[in-house]
Write a protein that holds these residues in place. Structure first.
Motif, mmCIF file in Angstrom:
data_model
loop_
_atom_site.group_PDB
_atom_site.id
_atom_site.type_symbol
_atom_site.label_atom_id
_atom_site.label_comp_id
_atom_site.label_asym_id
_atom_site.label_seq_id
_atom_site.Cartn_x
_atom_site.Cartn_y
_atom_site.Cartn_z
ATOM 1 N N SER A 134 54.224 4.193 -18.042
ATOM 2 C CA SER A 134 54.195 4.485 -19.472
ATOM 3 C C SER A 134 54.981 3.447 -20.252
ATOM 4 O O SER A 134 55.850 2.784 -19.699
ATOM 5 N N HIS A 135 54.692 3.372 -21.542
ATOM 6 C CA HIS A 135 55.478 2.533 -22.464
ATOM 7 C C HIS A 135 56.845 3.183 -22.674
ATOM 8 O O HIS A 135 57.877 2.520 -22.677
ATOM 9 N N SER A 136 56.842 4.530 -22.827
ATOM 10 C CA SER A 136 58.093 5.279 -23.009
ATOM 11 C C SER A 136 58.595 5.695 -21.624
ATOM 12 O O SER A 136 58.241 5.088 -20.622
ATOM 13 N N ASN A 140 52.200 3.302 -28.846
ATOM 14 C CA ASN A 140 52.726 2.707 -27.614
ATOM 15 C C ASN A 140 52.757 1.183 -27.671
ATOM 16 O O ASN A 140 53.103 0.530 -26.700
ATOM 17 N N TRP A 143 59.649 2.332 -29.148
ATOM 18 C CA TRP A 143 59.435 3.422 -28.184
ATOM 19 C C TRP A 143 59.377 2.905 -26.749
ATOM 20 O O TRP A 143 59.059 3.642 -25.844
#
Ligand code: MG
Length: 165
Positions: A41-43, A71, A76
């Protein structure tokens, strides 16, 4: 709303799916769980919180997670999703909505959710300022089938009820 009006309730539905890969942590509901793989994930890849955010935003017609926390936004990158959930709850609060309850189903092959269930519930309840008996989470497996069953993904469905203040 004026005195005598019937209470206004709305339900919301959110889902999320993350690929499981090596070298990442598995975070669900703000709790890091023991797992040989983690969410890509980006986060921080917290699929449970992401599904809850979409349920809340949907119930209040306030947009969706991709719109609010894109994203491709560096802010984030590796973000703690609890902060995104806090901001979402604040948005609902300013729009005049109280959260009544949250329910969710997490599907993954490992780990079993049950031993961590109450820790996850307390974590979510803490972020949302809710009593823990208004938050529930259940674990399921994919029965060996599909991306979840073969251990390649974690999938979440969440619903919420909100009430106009
Ligand atoms: Mg997500």
């Amino acid at each position: 709303m004026s005195a005598g009006d019937a209470a206004v309730f709305r339900i919301g539905l959110g889902t999320d799916l993350h690929r499981l890969v090596e070298g990442r942590r598995l975070v669900l509901g703000g709790v890091t769980l023991p797992c040989s793989l983690g969410a890509e994930s980006h986060s921080d890849g917290d699929a449970l919180i992401h599904a809850v955010i979409d349920a809340l935003l949907g119930a209040a017609c306030l947009g969706d997670i991709g719109e609010l926390f894109p994203n491709n936004d560096f802010r984030w990158k590796d973000a703690d999703s609890r902060e995104l959930l806090r901001q979402t709850a604040a948005k609902l609060n300013s729009a005049g909505w109280d959260i009544v309850n949250i329910d969710a189903v997490v599907s993954c092959e490992e780990p079993k959710i049950l031993p961590y269930r109450d820790t996850i519930r307390a974590s979510l309840a803490g972020v949302l300022n809710l009593s823990v008996d208004h938050v529930f989470v259940k674990g399921k497996t994919g029965e060996g089938m599909g991306d979840v069953g073969e251990g390649r993904a974690v999938s979440v469905i969440a619903v919420c009820l909100i009430r106009a203040r």
